[in-house]
Design a protein around this motif. Sequence first.
Motif, mmCIF file in Angstrom:
data_model
loop_
_atom_site.group_PDB
_atom_site.id
_atom_site.type_symbol
_atom_site.label_atom_id
_atom_site.label_comp_id
_atom_site.label_asym_id
_atom_site.label_seq_id
_atom_site.Cartn_x
_atom_site.Cartn_y
_atom_site.Cartn_z
ATOM 1 N N ARG A 149 50.103 70.502 50.310
ATOM 2 C CA ARG A 149 51.543 70.596 50.592
ATOM 3 C C ARG A 149 52.171 69.239 50.876
ATOM 4 N N ASN A 150 51.337 68.258 51.224
ATOM 5 C CA ASN A 150 51.868 66.940 51.569
ATOM 6 C C ASN A 150 51.864 65.956 50.408
ATOM 7 N N LEU A 151 51.468 66.402 49.236
ATOM 8 C CA LEU A 151 51.507 65.538 48.060
ATOM 9 C C LEU A 151 52.912 65.506 47.460
ATOM 10 N N SER A 152 53.272 64.378 46.901
ATOM 11 C CA SER A 152 54.525 64.311 46.148
ATOM 12 C C SER A 152 54.367 65.186 44.897
ATOM 13 N N PRO A 153 55.471 65.630 44.311
ATOM 14 C CA PRO A 153 55.368 66.475 43.108
ATOM 15 C C PRO A 153 54.530 65.838 41.995
ATOM 16 N N GLU A 154 54.686 64.537 41.795
ATOM 17 C CA GLU A 154 53.936 63.856 40.738
ATOM 18 C C GLU A 154 52.432 63.860 41.043
ATOM 19 N N ASN A 155 52.094 63.555 42.277
ATOM 20 C CA ASN A 155 50.681 63.539 42.654
ATOM 21 C C ASN A 155 50.091 64.947 42.665
ATOM 22 N N PHE A 156 50.890 65.910 43.095
ATOM 23 C CA PHE A 156 50.441 67.300 43.092
ATOM 24 C C PHE A 156 50.061 67.740 41.683
ATOM 25 N N ALA A 157 50.857 67.357 40.694
ATOM 26 C CA ALA A 157 50.592 67.745 39.305
ATOM 27 C C ALA A 157 49.245 67.205 38.837
ATOM 28 N N VAL A 158 48.925 65.968 39.200
ATOM 29 C CA VAL A 158 47.644 65.368 38.808
ATOM 30 C C VAL A 158 46.480 66.116 39.456
ATOM 31 N N ILE A 159 46.604 66.391 40.742
ATOM 32 C CA ILE A 159 45.534 67.095 41.458
ATOM 33 C C ILE A 159 45.357 68.504 40.923
ATOM 34 N N GLU A 160 46.454 69.174 40.631
ATOM 35 C CA GLU A 160 46.363 70.523 40.074
ATOM 36 C C GLU A 160 45.657 70.518 38.723
ATOM 37 N N ASP A 161 45.889 69.506 37.909
ATOM 38 C CA ASP A 161 45.201 69.397 36.623
ATOM 39 C C ASP A 161 43.695 69.250 36.819
ATOM 40 N N LEU A 162 43.291 68.452 37.801
ATOM 41 C CA LEU A 162 41.864 68.270 38.077
ATOM 42 C C LEU A 162 41.245 69.552 38.619
#
Length: 199
Positions: free
Chosen positions: A112-125
Amino acid sequence: MARTVGSHSDTTAQRVRAAALTLFARHGFAAVSMRQIATEVGVQVGALYNYTPDKQTLLFDLMRSHLEELLDAFEDRQDLPPPARLEAFVRFHIRFHHKRPEAVFIAYMELRNLSPENFAVIEDLRRAYENRLEAIIAAGVAQGAFDVADTKIATLAAIALLTGVNTWFRADGRLTLDAVEAQYWQMVSKALAGTANQL
């Protein structure tokens, strides 16, 4: 990650990451300041910016490194039948995560504390890892070894079950990690077998 050059710099960068990992897991990302991280490392606050531009980047780097290591470490033996591949996944997942409790906690609790851009990368992984398990389950369904209505739901349920071991298992407790792996494999195999032949 921004950093200065040299072996001493590399060592300090590792200490910064280690300190952030411990503090984020212990207190939560939002409650930890750059000053606290600097104090833990034993450097001035300004020196931290030689290794990371901000706290958000530290969190993202920790999550990304954890998931990339997870993906690199798992070897899917596609030459084996799906039940054997699934058992290998179950045992790998429990053991890998057991060795990294702080990284696991952060990877699940601080999304929840990730920026939208960083969240997208983590979700892909995360999705890449989930896809590996789903491929095993789908192969088992195709061969009649597993019986599930939705492979995606089965995948997410299995991962949630296995990751839950980290919330209660203690090395000095009643059960060994080997015993826990065996029991969780039994639970997962029975759940996926459904009305198909028992594994």
